[in-house]
Scaffold this motif. Sequence first.
Motif, PDB file in Angstrom:
ATOM      1  N   ASP A 125      -8.293  -1.534   0.433  1.00 32.52           N
ATOM      2  CA  ASP A 125      -8.161  -0.813  -0.824  1.00 32.52           C
ATOM      3  C   ASP A 125      -9.087   0.391  -0.938  1.00 32.52           C
ATOM      4  O   ASP A 125      -8.847   1.279  -1.755  1.00 32.52           O
ATOM      5  N   THR A 126     -10.167   0.421  -0.175  1.00 30.10           N
ATOM      6  CA  THR A 126     -11.082   1.565  -0.219  1.00 30.10           C
ATOM      7  C   THR A 126     -11.160   2.254   1.136  1.00 30.10           C
ATOM      8  O   THR A 126     -12.156   2.908   1.455  1.00 30.10           O
TER       9      THR A 126
ATOM     10  N   LYS B 156      -9.430   2.201  -5.699  1.00 25.53           N
ATOM     11  CA  LYS B 156      -8.843   0.879  -5.915  1.00 25.53           C
ATOM     12  C   LYS B 156      -8.033   0.833  -7.200  1.00 25.53           C
ATOM     13  O   LYS B 156      -6.944   0.250  -7.242  1.00 25.53           O
TER      14      LYS B 156
ATOM     15  N   GLU C   1      -4.071  -0.065  -7.462  1.00 31.38           N
ATOM     16  CA  GLU C   1      -3.720  -1.386  -7.966  1.00 31.38           C
ATOM     17  C   GLU C   1      -3.289  -1.428  -9.429  1.00 31.38           C
ATOM     18  O   GLU C   1      -2.545  -2.325  -9.820  1.00 31.38           O
TER      19      GLU C   1
END
Length: 240
Positions: free
Chosen positions: A141-142, A218, A222
């Motif tokens: 996610d990063t 993130k 998301e």
Amino acid sequence: MKPGILAALVLAVLPAGCESAGVYAPVLGSILTDPSAPLTAAEIDAGLREALTVGTTNVASRLGRENGYFGDPRIRIPLPKTYREVQRNLAVIGASGPLDDVELRLNRAAEAAVPEARALILGAVRNMTIEDALGILRGGDTAATDFLRARTQTQLTAAFTPHVRTALAQSGAFTALETYAANAGFGGATSTLQADLTSHAVKLGLDGVFLYVAEEEKKIRENPVARTSDLLRKVFGAAV
């Protein structure tokens, strides 16, 4: 990482007329023809660039203001270790005021230098290559933030340092710490003390910036609420 995001990452960093595009055509083709990402190349490219710009700008707005660092316990910059220990001991008897003031000035310097950090990070994003993008395809996610920092840390530090040094001088941090060091018998060369304090502020200042850039990345990946434009909702919604 989902196909739509992979496409965005690749296309966003592919320079116009890049000769190596032909080498990666099979990879790009398999990503772009995936039915879960029915977007044009222009939309994907613009969406990813907007996401990076929005994330970095949000962080700069948050940190580049009074108490952006000093008021945030997660990223507040403490004094270097030697002075921090003295500060804690003096606080017990209510005599840590001079060092508390230096710490405040240290954080003010970081806050003042944030706009330059923003410009440097966005410049580094624009200079990423297709090879860089392929290196983060399997990331989490990063991944973009982590990869960006790993590849730009040296350049960012070199470019950021003069701005932090200027901010420290203008905030009075150098003068305050030098006065305290002389009165307390620490001694040492002024140039060395200034260099050490600048290096300390640069490292922790960049740590704070990238901590929040990663969190912005993130959120946009998301959380639909973090997609603040139609383009972001379309591009990252298709990638879910």
